[in-house]
Design an enzyme around this catalytic site. Sequence first.
Site, PDB file in Angstrom:
ATOM      1  N   CYS A   1      -0.378  19.487  -1.200  1.00 45.91           N
ATOM      2  CA  CYS A   1       0.761  19.966  -0.398  1.00 45.91           C
ATOM      3  C   CYS A   1       1.744  20.800  -1.208  1.00 45.91           C
ATOM      4  O   CYS A   1       2.924  20.880  -0.854  1.00 45.91           O
ATOM      5  CB  CYS A   1       1.563  18.813   0.227  1.00 45.91           C
ATOM      6  SG  CYS A   1       0.635  17.761   1.301  1.00 45.91           S
ATOM      7  N   ALA A   2       1.285  21.377  -2.310  1.00 43.56           N
ATOM      8  CA  ALA A   2       2.244  22.096  -3.157  1.00 43.56           C
ATOM      9  C   ALA A   2       1.636  23.407  -3.666  1.00 43.56           C
ATOM     10  O   ALA A   2       1.387  23.570  -4.861  1.00 43.56           O
ATOM     11  CB  ALA A   2       2.680  21.201  -4.318  1.00 43.56           C
TER      12      ALA A   2
END
Lengths: 73, 389
Positions: free
Chosen positions: B346-347
């Site tokens: 998620c980054a």
Amino acid sequence: MEEYAVILVYSTTHALRIEKLLGERGLECKLIPVPRHLSSDCGICVRLRRADLEAARAVIEQAGIEHEGMYPL
Amino acid sequence: MKPAAEVIYFDNAATSWPKPPGVAAAMTDFLERVGANPGRSGHRLSIAAARIVFRTREQIAALFNLPDPTRVIFGANVTEALNLALHGLLKPGDHVITSGMEHNSVMRPLRALERRGVELTVVPCAGDGSLDAAQVAAAIRPHTVLVVLNHASNVCGTILPVAEVGEIVRARGLLLLVDAAQTAGALPIDMQAEKIDLLAFTGHKSLYGPTGTGGLALGERVDIRRLDSLKQGGTGSRSEREEQPEFLPDKYECGTPNVTGLAGLSAALDWLQERGVASLRAHEMALCERLLNGLQDIPGVTVYGPRAASRQTATVSFNLAGLQPSEVGLRLDEEFGILCRVGLHCAPAAHRTLGTFPTGTVRFGLGAFNTPEQVEAALRAVAALARGH
Ligand SMILES: Cc1ncc(COP(=O)(O)O)c(C=O)c1O
């Protein structure tokens, strides 16, 4: 018979904060439903001995906790 | 499936597991013996439920050195807390600064706000994820209102210099919002000493509570008249009014809270206090040090991030030459019972900084319940995969 007063508060969180502060200073109190004649709200308030009311007021104001009012029962 | 005792759970950066003894019991106890709605009714069980919530508030305030527990706003997770802070504070025309190592729970709200006229500067980080506080200072403009940083990267553990940035931010009269998803409970956090104005935390990672818990702690410099609420609704207080109350925490907390979850979080915080954040940090640093050294000794392994236990949390990202992270993750699970997370975590911004976008990495997230033996077993497994077995 013991004479009581109540402190009306805006939320349960405030009631619990006050209960804790008073307890730390040996001022006995109890959380009870707000008496019907004082408010139409459904929440709780802090009941204490009427004789302790002024001491409690000082503690609460010093801590900066807002309250709705203090009433004899 | 292997029984729990046989798996090596290295996915603590996603959510910690197992939970400390007492967490599940506290949740069961709430459901079986209390069960009522806090702050709604005045009866004893309702008050008992409110006490659980209030005690958890006090524990969180104490953990982060926040004097007033009513400035702890509970919510579903750190994502909700970050959304409250970002959407509540930033108005069109405002300028906000963030880093090149953020999770999407910061980047996505910021990109959405950008479309509504908020100006955004992303200060780049070095290849190991570290941030130079002077570059944050250089990015400040006359209309900057907020700096938002993650405390440590969820990809490679890099700890960002929040206290140093806090100093700068305060000198310039701005606010500092910290995403402590990876650090709350894992590193000591003192909001006053580190000059953190808003601290967003999640209950289910290093605080060792259940999922569905988290919140935003508001330092005293945050003027709540300037922080809009994200949602409005019933609070059990001021029921005669149709407007949201203006006092804390009710301005930002409405709807029946996750008392079951908070009961678990409260028990987890008791455990955390008993074990001590500093001693847990020492345990994780020792595991992390061994993992970092062991991985770097394996031919074909590239480790990302600071590669120094003192400069990171116990979250380590690496890749194996010639193997996709997804393949490594699957084989570690199926052949060795080692559970981790692979990919982009998620980054995407952080992976761009590390040079691992779009393939991603294999991430080992260590926690309080991992052991030196598990680290050795994982190193043997990675070595076997690296040798092509
Ligand atoms: C740095 C960071 N921010 C935000 C989040 C989001 O956490 P949650 O899913 O609990 O909101 C995570 C974890 O997933 C994270 O590591």
